[in-house]
Write an enzyme that holds these catalytic residues in place. Structure first.
Site, PDB file in Angstrom:
ATOM      1  N   SER A  22     -47.279  -6.261  27.613  1.00 53.68           N
ATOM      2  CA  SER A  22     -48.019  -5.264  26.852  1.00 53.68           C
ATOM      3  C   SER A  22     -47.213  -3.978  26.757  1.00 53.68           C
ATOM      4  CB  SER A  22     -49.357  -5.017  27.558  1.00 53.68           C
ATOM      5  OG  SER A  22     -49.865  -3.764  27.198  1.00 53.68           O
ATOM      6  N   ALA A  68     -38.828  -8.276  36.543  1.00 59.64           N
ATOM      7  CA  ALA A  68     -39.209  -9.548  37.160  1.00 59.64           C
ATOM      8  C   ALA A  68     -39.510 -10.596  36.094  1.00 59.64           C
ATOM      9  CB  ALA A  68     -40.409  -9.352  38.067  1.00 59.64           C
ATOM     10  N   ILE A  91     -34.774  -6.081  43.426  1.00 63.50           N
ATOM     11  CA  ILE A  91     -34.295  -7.002  42.389  1.00 63.50           C
ATOM     12  C   ILE A  91     -33.749  -8.264  43.051  1.00 63.50           C
ATOM     13  CG2 ILE A  91     -32.544  -7.297  40.563  1.00 63.50           C
ATOM     14  CD1 ILE A  91     -33.121  -4.350  39.804  1.00 63.50           C
ATOM     15  N   THR A 127     -33.213  -3.594  47.479  1.00 63.21           N
ATOM     16  CA  THR A 127     -33.448  -5.027  47.706  1.00 63.21           C
ATOM     17  C   THR A 127     -34.479  -5.667  46.771  1.00 63.21           C
ATOM     18  OG1 THR A 127     -34.866  -4.238  49.509  1.00 63.21           O
ATOM     19  CG2 THR A 127     -32.742  -5.182  50.109  1.00 63.21           C
ATOM     20  N   LEU A 168     -42.840  -6.831  41.761  1.00 56.38           N
ATOM     21  CA  LEU A 168     -43.751  -5.899  42.438  1.00 56.38           C
ATOM     22  C   LEU A 168     -45.111  -6.525  42.703  1.00 56.38           C
ATOM     23  CD1 LEU A 168     -42.819  -2.687  40.394  1.00 56.38           C
ATOM     24  CD2 LEU A 168     -42.020  -3.328  42.680  1.00 56.38           C
ATOM     25  N   LYS A 228     -20.891  -0.720  42.034  1.00 57.09           N
ATOM     26  CA  LYS A 228     -21.427  -0.177  43.297  1.00 57.09           C
ATOM     27  C   LYS A 228     -20.776  -0.894  44.471  1.00 57.09           C
ATOM     28  CE  LYS A 228     -25.664  -0.050  46.015  1.00 57.09           C
ATOM     29  NZ  LYS A 228     -27.107  -0.323  46.085  1.00 57.09           N
ATOM     30  N   GLY A 275     -43.443  -8.349  31.376  1.00 56.65           N
ATOM     31  CA  GLY A 275     -42.093  -8.342  30.818  1.00 56.65           C
ATOM     32  C   GLY A 275     -41.254  -7.201  31.363  1.00 56.65           C
ATOM     33  N   ALA A 305     -30.352   0.144  41.134  1.00 56.82           N
ATOM     34  CA  ALA A 305     -29.253  -0.174  42.044  1.00 56.82           C
ATOM     35  C   ALA A 305     -29.470  -1.571  42.610  1.00 56.82           C
ATOM     36  CB  ALA A 305     -29.195   0.836  43.179  1.00 56.82           C
TER      37      ALA A 305
END
Ligand code: FAD
Length: 510
Positions: free
Chosen positions: A40, A17, A348, A346, A335, A79, A14, A51
């Site tokens: 968890s 991603a 996200i 990059t 990740l 941004k 959670g 960013a």
């Protein structure tokens, strides 16, 4: 012809991603599939990732997120690009602004005319032909204005800075309102189906068994399903992107709210600075072979806008990508699928594009290998092209002050990157292959910002008289000056449209 539909989807994790995936799938799948997120609190989230790049607006629109509400909820700011300090040589400063540079008029691209005039000493710096760069310099911001269709004011590309933990919380509320069910608990076992080895359930410490047809692994670096269970394998890119650690620390805000991220190169790495409404986010990404953790922390802390608000938090990583992001009935997003350091913000975006790809190749019970292979091919292409762009920043340095930078300047490069550099070196030409993420405008700004001067320019530039080219460049520049003049101050824009409530201060410890 028939399709046997899946029934249930389990999102493991959670963080950003997990909740981006849950919110997007809940919207796209129109409530026809049961979606469950298992996370968890004990493990927590990585909590950095503040960013973004302009494509996030597409995600927000598809999911139906209201911009002002989202900015308020996440202490967000706007941004317009990234300022790079000390990357070419010590003391250098340039910006990679979002959106376009100049305006096309004749046969060849704008920068070709600029390259010729610069070689004659008759052009202004590249930044003066880019609205987002000039607005950044003046600390101004305005979203695109539809009422001026042919003006740069209608073509302002922008993204956001936000607090990563608040973003995950915001998306969670959004996903739950669309029927996503959250289960709190630590996964202690993963169950695989006999025969094909598909994951059929995850088992929580409480003993609860959560079953599903499709599992999205958003468990972060550990890759609970994709790696620990399916042993998919990881392609290590440390030889190209050698930084392997980061220290992250928030600090008090600076008096001026800048509409851009800053990346300052240090002795063996670089430091990010991300201004939010309530604080500034900072982090030092570094290579542990060349600098100790203590020195990295001292460097970080001596380059802050204001008082640190916490102790620096260490994070370790290995740059690279999972050999297959989709393996059997497990799709890794975030990740868990790989890591490219946040130099161009990059990660996200990679979450967003993985979700879009998953929707494009959404499986039925057959999990057709052709679809899975195509998903994996596209993911690899996207990862490799972004990787090349990030390596470019490292390889194109002329710093002689540290062993780290000398090693970066002399490393061997992926062929795909060598080709781009050679092409630019010859005549300032650039090629964007298929739909790779970074456009020619982005590549141009890094080539130019890090002092790579092409040997020549496009021969067709000489078809135009120098006088006309000079006038053309000047007219583009004047329009940009006028546009920036009418843009409001970044802070004033936020105060008027999307000011967040200041966070409640935590009570002092007794
Ligand atoms: P995480 O946030 O680690 O979430 C993992 C989730 O899995 C957690 O909820 C955890 O509880 C759960 N989990 C794990 N194991 C279990 C288990 N056994 N049982 C139950 N739950 C479990 N990206 C950008 O776009 N811009 C940036 O500026 C940027 N900066 C970054 C700086 C650094 C130093 C790093 C490391 C990353 C940065 N990123 C950035 C990347 C960004 O932080 C991540 O892409 C994003 O946060 C997604 O993380 P995640 O959700 O994949 O993983």
């Amino acid at each position: 012809m028939h399709t046997e539909l899946l029934k249930s989807i389990v999102v493991v994790g959670g963080g950003t991603a997990g909740w981006m995936t849950a919110a997007a799938l809940a919207t796209a799948l129109k409530g026809r599939y049961a979606i469950r997120v298992v996370e968890s609190d004990e493990i927590g989230i990585v909590g950095v990732g503040e960013a973004t790049i302009p494509m996030i607006q597409i995600f927000n629109k598809i999911v139906g997120i209201n911009e002002a509400e989202f900015i308020k909820a996440t202490q967000g700011t706007f941004k317009l690009g990234i300022e790079f300090v000390n990357w070419g040589r010590l003391g250098d400063r340039y910006m990679h602004g979002f959106g376009r540079i100049g305006q096309d008029l004749w046969t060849v691209r704008f920068e070709q005319y600029w390259l010729k005039m610069r070689s004659l000493g008759r052009a202004k710096p590249l930044e003066e032909y880019c609205v987002t760069r000039m607005a950044s310099k003046a600390n101004r911001f305005l979203p695109p204005q539809a009422n001026v269709p042919n003006s740069p004011l209608n073509d302002i590309a922008y993204a956001y800075h936000f607090d990563a933990s608040l973003y995950a919380r915001f998306l969670r509320g959004f996903a739950e309102a669309r029927g996503v069910v959250r289960t709190e608990g630590k996964i202690v076992q993963v169950s695989q189906r006999e025969g094909d080895g598909h994951v059929d359930a995850v088992v929580l410490a409480s003993g609860e068994r959560v079953e599903g047809d499709l599992f999205i692994d958003c468990s972060g670096f550990r890759g609970l399903l994709i790696e620990q269970t399916l042993q998919t394998g990881y392609e290590d890119w440390t030889h190209w992107l050698p930084c392997d650690r980061a220290l992250a620390v928030p600090c008090e805000s600076a008096p001026v709210l800048t509409p851009y991220t800053r990346s300052t190169a240090h002795r063996a790495g670089w430091q990010w600075r991300i201004p939010l409404q309530h604080r500034t986010g900072n982090g030092h990404v570094y290579c542990s072979r060349f600098v100790s953790d203590d020195e990295a922390a001292a460097t970080l802390l001596s380059n802050l806008d204001g008082k640190p608000l916490a102790d620096p938090r260490p994070i370790r990583f290995t740059t690279g990508m999972r050999k297959r992001g989709w393996n059997k009935n497990v799709v890794a997003i975030g990740l868990a699928s790989g890591f490219l350091e946040p130099l161009e913000s990059t990660s996200i975006h990679l979450i967003q594009s993985s979700i879009q790809r998953l929707i494009d190749y959404f499986p039925d019970r057959g999990f057709n290998p052709v679809d899975i292979a195509e998903y994996n091919r596209q993911s690899r292409f996207e990862y490799e092209r972004i990787r090349d762009f990030i390596i470019l920043h490292y390889t194109l340095n002329q710093r002689e002050d540290s062993e780290f930078w000398r090693a970066c300047a002399h490393m061997s490069l992926p062929e795909s990157l060598t080709h781009k550099i050679e092409l630019y070196k010859a005549h300032g030409r650039m090629v964007r292959v298929d739909n790779e993420l970074f456009t020619e405008f982005s590549w141009l700004q890094v080539f130019e910002g890090q002092n790579l001067v092409p040997e020549g320019y496009h021969p067709l530039v000489d078809l135009q008289p120098e006088e006309s080219i000079g006038e053309y460049l000047e007219s583009v520049r004047n329009v940009i000056i006028k546009c920036v003049d009418v843009m409001p101050d970044h802070q004033a824009f936020i105060d008027k449209h999307c000011k967040a409530t200041p966070p409640v201060a935590k009570p002092a410890m007794a």
